[in-house]
Design a protein around this motif. Structure first.
Motif, short mmCIF file in Angstrom:
data_model
loop_
_atom_site.label_atom_id
_atom_site.label_comp_id
_atom_site.label_asym_id
_atom_site.label_seq_id
_atom_site.Cartn_x
_atom_site.Cartn_y
_atom_site.Cartn_z
N ARG A 1 28.09 38.62 -43.84
CA ARG A 1 28.59 38.40 -42.48
C ARG A 1 28.11 39.50 -41.54
O ARG A 1 27.81 39.25 -40.38
N LEU A 2 28.03 40.73 -42.04
CA LEU A 2 27.61 41.85 -41.20
C LEU A 2 26.10 41.86 -40.98
O LEU A 2 25.62 42.29 -39.94
N SER A 3 25.38 41.39 -41.97
CA SER A 3 23.92 41.36 -41.89
C SER A 3 23.43 40.01 -42.41
O SER A 3 23.12 39.88 -43.60
N PRO A 4 23.37 39.00 -41.51
CA PRO A 4 23.02 37.64 -41.97
C PRO A 4 21.67 37.55 -42.68
O PRO A 4 21.46 36.65 -43.47
N LYS A 5 20.78 38.48 -42.42
CA LYS A 5 19.46 38.44 -43.06
C LYS A 5 19.43 39.25 -44.35
O LYS A 5 18.35 39.47 -44.92
N ALA A 6 20.60 39.71 -44.81
CA ALA A 6 20.66 40.49 -46.05
C ALA A 6 20.16 39.63 -47.21
O ALA A 6 20.53 38.48 -47.34
N GLU A 7 19.32 40.20 -48.02
CA GLU A 7 18.77 39.48 -49.15
C GLU A 7 18.95 40.31 -50.41
O GLU A 7 19.13 41.52 -50.36
N ASN A 8 18.92 39.65 -51.53
CA ASN A 8 19.03 40.30 -52.84
C ASN A 8 20.29 41.17 -52.96
O ASN A 8 20.21 42.31 -53.41
N ILE A 9 21.43 40.63 -52.58
CA ILE A 9 22.69 41.37 -52.69
C ILE A 9 23.09 41.38 -54.16
O ILE A 9 23.20 40.34 -54.79
N ARG A 10 23.29 42.58 -54.70
CA ARG A 10 23.68 42.67 -56.11
C ARG A 10 24.62 43.86 -56.33
O ARG A 10 24.53 44.88 -55.64
N LEU A 11 25.51 43.68 -57.28
CA LEU A 11 26.46 44.73 -57.64
C LEU A 11 25.73 45.82 -58.39
O LEU A 11 25.00 45.55 -59.34
N VAL A 12 25.91 47.05 -57.94
CA VAL A 12 25.27 48.17 -58.61
C VAL A 12 26.24 48.78 -59.60
O VAL A 12 25.91 48.98 -60.77
N GLU A 13 27.45 49.08 -59.11
CA GLU A 13 28.44 49.67 -59.99
C GLU A 13 29.84 49.48 -59.43
O GLU A 13 30.01 49.16 -58.26
N SER A 14 30.79 49.69 -60.29
CA SER A 14 32.19 49.69 -59.91
C SER A 14 32.80 50.96 -60.49
O SER A 14 33.25 50.96 -61.63
N PRO A 15 32.79 52.06 -59.72
CA PRO A 15 33.27 53.32 -60.26
C PRO A 15 34.73 53.29 -60.69
O PRO A 15 35.15 54.02 -61.56
N ASN A 16 35.51 52.40 -60.04
CA ASN A 16 36.90 52.19 -60.45
C ASN A 16 37.26 50.75 -60.13
O ASN A 16 36.46 50.01 -59.59
N ALA A 17 38.47 50.36 -60.45
CA ALA A 17 38.87 48.96 -60.29
C ALA A 17 38.92 48.53 -58.83
O ALA A 17 38.83 47.35 -58.53
N ASP A 18 39.02 49.48 -57.91
CA ASP A 18 39.20 49.14 -56.50
C ASP A 18 37.95 49.33 -55.65
O ASP A 18 37.99 49.14 -54.44
N THR A 19 36.84 49.72 -56.23
CA THR A 19 35.63 50.00 -55.48
C THR A 19 34.45 49.19 -56.02
O THR A 19 34.27 49.08 -57.23
N ARG A 20 33.68 48.64 -55.09
CA ARG A 20 32.45 47.92 -55.45
C ARG A 20 31.32 48.52 -54.63
O ARG A 20 31.45 48.71 -53.42
N ILE A 21 30.21 48.79 -55.29
CA ILE A 21 29.02 49.31 -54.61
C ILE A 21 27.91 48.29 -54.82
O ILE A 21 27.59 47.92 -55.95
N MET A 22 27.32 47.85 -53.70
CA MET A 22 26.29 46.83 -53.74
C MET A 22 25.03 47.32 -53.05
O MET A 22 25.10 48.08 -52.10
N ARG A 23 23.90 46.84 -53.55
CA ARG A 23 22.61 47.11 -52.92
C ARG A 23 22.10 45.80 -52.34
O ARG A 23 22.31 44.74 -52.92
N PHE A 24 21.40 45.90 -51.23
CA PHE A 24 20.80 44.71 -50.63
C PHE A 24 19.60 45.12 -49.81
O PHE A 24 19.34 46.30 -49.59
N GLY A 25 18.85 44.12 -49.38
CA GLY A 25 17.63 44.37 -48.61
C GLY A 25 16.43 44.46 -49.51
O GLY A 25 16.52 44.33 -50.73
N ARG A 26 15.29 44.69 -48.87
CA ARG A 26 14.06 44.82 -49.66
C ARG A 26 14.18 45.98 -50.62
O ARG A 26 14.51 47.09 -50.22
N GLU A 27 13.94 45.70 -51.88
CA GLU A 27 13.96 46.71 -52.94
C GLU A 27 15.29 47.46 -53.01
O GLU A 27 15.33 48.61 -53.44
N GLY A 28 16.37 46.86 -52.54
CA GLY A 28 17.69 47.48 -52.61
C GLY A 28 17.84 48.74 -51.80
O GLY A 28 18.53 49.67 -52.20
N GLN A 29 17.19 48.78 -50.65
CA GLN A 29 17.18 50.00 -49.85
C GLN A 29 18.49 50.29 -49.14
O GLN A 29 18.74 51.41 -48.72
#
Length: 141
Positions: A65-93
């Motif tokens: 929703r924030l970046s409609p052209k976002a591509e390759n969104i993937r979960l990188v890690e979940s350091p704890n149960a309440d946090t999600r870290i995702m990479r997106f864009g070309r080469e996950g930049q």
């Protein structure tokens, strides 16, 4: 309208209805074959809870929703149960970090903070994301 064009139109309509019926039936079988998860966050070892899946899905949804052209969104890690870290864009930049309120503080799924490339989003944006989560949860139930 000639007889041949009526025949072609009828054939196209029948094909579209047949395709719609196939998609509906296959979707129904997919839903019926799904195994219900446990309520809450308690799961057997090695399994992921529905709450964790929804956190990941809502974080990815917020990125889209924030970046409609976002591509390759993937979960990188979940350091704890309440946090999600995702990479997106070309080469996950680009990196998005979604932090949710702990389950013991609220009964519903609420995002506390979100940052994209180490820039925190304004509180009003987080409120809008939480409103969207409420709408999606309402439609899900």
């Amino acid at each position: 309208m000639t007889y041949d064009s009526k025949k072609d139109a009828r054939a196209a309509l029948v094909s579209a209805l047949l395709l719609a019926a196939i998609v509906t039936v296959s979707g129904g079988f997919t839903i019926l074959s799904a195994h219900p998860g446990s309520t809450g966050d308690k799961t057997a070892a090695g399994k992921v809870s529905l709450r964790e899946i929804r956190r990941e899905a809502y974080c990815a949804h917020a990125v889209k929703r924030l970046s409609p052209k976002a591509e390759n969104i993937r979960l990188v890690e979940s350091p704890n149960a309440d946090t999600r870290i995702m990479r997106f864009g070309r080469e996950g930049q680009n990196i998005a970090r979604c932090e949710f309120l702990p389950q013991d503080q609220t009964d519903s799924l609420r995002m506390a903070t979100m940052s994209v490339n180490d820039k925190r989003l304004h509180r009003q944006v987080i409120d809008a994301i939480n409103m969207r989560i409420d709408v999606l949860e309402y439609h899900r139930s």
